[in-house]
Enzyme design. Structure first.
Site, short mmCIF file in Angstrom:
data_model
loop_
_atom_site.label_atom_id
_atom_site.label_comp_id
_atom_site.label_asym_id
_atom_site.label_seq_id
_atom_site.Cartn_x
_atom_site.Cartn_y
_atom_site.Cartn_z
N ILE A 99 -3.86 0.74 12.72
CA ILE A 99 -3.19 -0.29 13.51
C ILE A 99 -2.49 0.34 14.70
O ILE A 99 -2.09 1.50 14.67
CB ILE A 99 -2.22 -1.13 12.65
CG1 ILE A 99 -1.17 -0.26 11.97
CG2 ILE A 99 -2.99 -1.97 11.65
CD1 ILE A 99 -0.13 -1.04 11.17
N ASP A 141 0.85 -1.19 0.00
CA ASP A 141 0.00 0.00 0.00
C ASP A 141 0.89 1.25 0.00
O ASP A 141 1.96 1.24 0.61
CB ASP A 141 -0.90 0.01 1.24
CG ASP A 141 -2.04 1.01 1.14
OD1 ASP A 141 -2.28 1.55 0.03
OD2 ASP A 141 -2.71 1.26 2.16
N PHE A 184 6.76 0.40 7.46
CA PHE A 184 6.17 1.58 6.85
C PHE A 184 7.20 2.70 6.83
O PHE A 184 7.89 2.93 7.81
CB PHE A 184 4.96 2.08 7.65
CG PHE A 184 3.78 1.17 7.62
CD1 PHE A 184 2.85 1.25 6.59
CD2 PHE A 184 3.59 0.23 8.62
CE1 PHE A 184 1.75 0.42 6.56
CE2 PHE A 184 2.49 -0.62 8.59
CZ PHE A 184 1.57 -0.52 7.56
#
Length: 190
Positions: free
Chosen positions: A70, A51, A113
């Site tokens: 999250i 993503d 991330f």
């Protein structure tokens, strides 16, 4: 840029700063809980991007502490400042856990991330504070700028004085050499 910081205390959420924010940048707070981020999510296992907001250059906005993202994001974003870019490694128990998020995120996946905190702002309809608090904050910023400008002007003055002193020393040496040269090199009278 630096070593990973264990934000969860158990190795579940690690943060590594990729790019630091400016020192005076704001952080999310109770008054500024809504954040805008750019991010790219990667599966740690195979480094596959699952993503990203980078392709369409959109920001992702959410409110911290509401469970809308999250757990690792709630933990990590609270430690960031606007303009900061961080690499956040999330163990499954701080991400999507045993269930994963099919079809993109398998069960028990560790996620990485790269997140940029673009902005943080108040909830819709909330104010940042009273007008007098904002006025005091702006006045404080103005004083800080004035102090910095005075220090800069002081440094400039000291540099100019040092240049003038150096020029005076050079001129004195040149004058001294001219004075020594008088009377030399003239022929003797017979």
């Amino acid at each position: 840029m630096g070593d990973a910081i264990d934000l969860s205390g158990d190795g579940g959420v690690l943060k590594e700063i990729v790019r630091r924010a400016k020192p005076d940048a704001v952080s999310p707070s109770d008054d500024l809980p809504v954040v805008d981020v750019h991010y790219e999510g990667i599966l740690a296992e195979d480094e596959k991007v699952f993503d990203t907001t980078r392709e369409d250059n959109l920001v992702f906005s959410f409110e911290l502490g509401t469970g809308s993202v999250i757990r690792s994001w709630d933990i990590a974003l609270k430690t960031m400042k606007v303009g900061e870019v961080a690499k956040i490694t999330c163990k499954p128990e701080y991400a999507y856990g045993r269930a994963g998020s099919p079809p993109d995120i398998p069960p028990d996946a560790t996620l990485i991330f790269e997140v940029e905190l673009v902005a943080c702002r108040p909830r819709k309809g909330a104010s940042v504070g009273s007008v007098s608090e904002e006025r005091a904050r702006l006045e404080d910023l103005k004083k800080q700028r004035e102090i910095a400008a005075a220090a800069k002007e002081d440094d400039k003055k000291k540099r100019e004085e040092a240049k003038a002193a150096a020029a005076a020393r050079i001129q004195a040496k040149l004058d001294a050499k001219k004075g020594q040269g008088k009377g030399k090199g003239k022929g003797k009278a017979k």
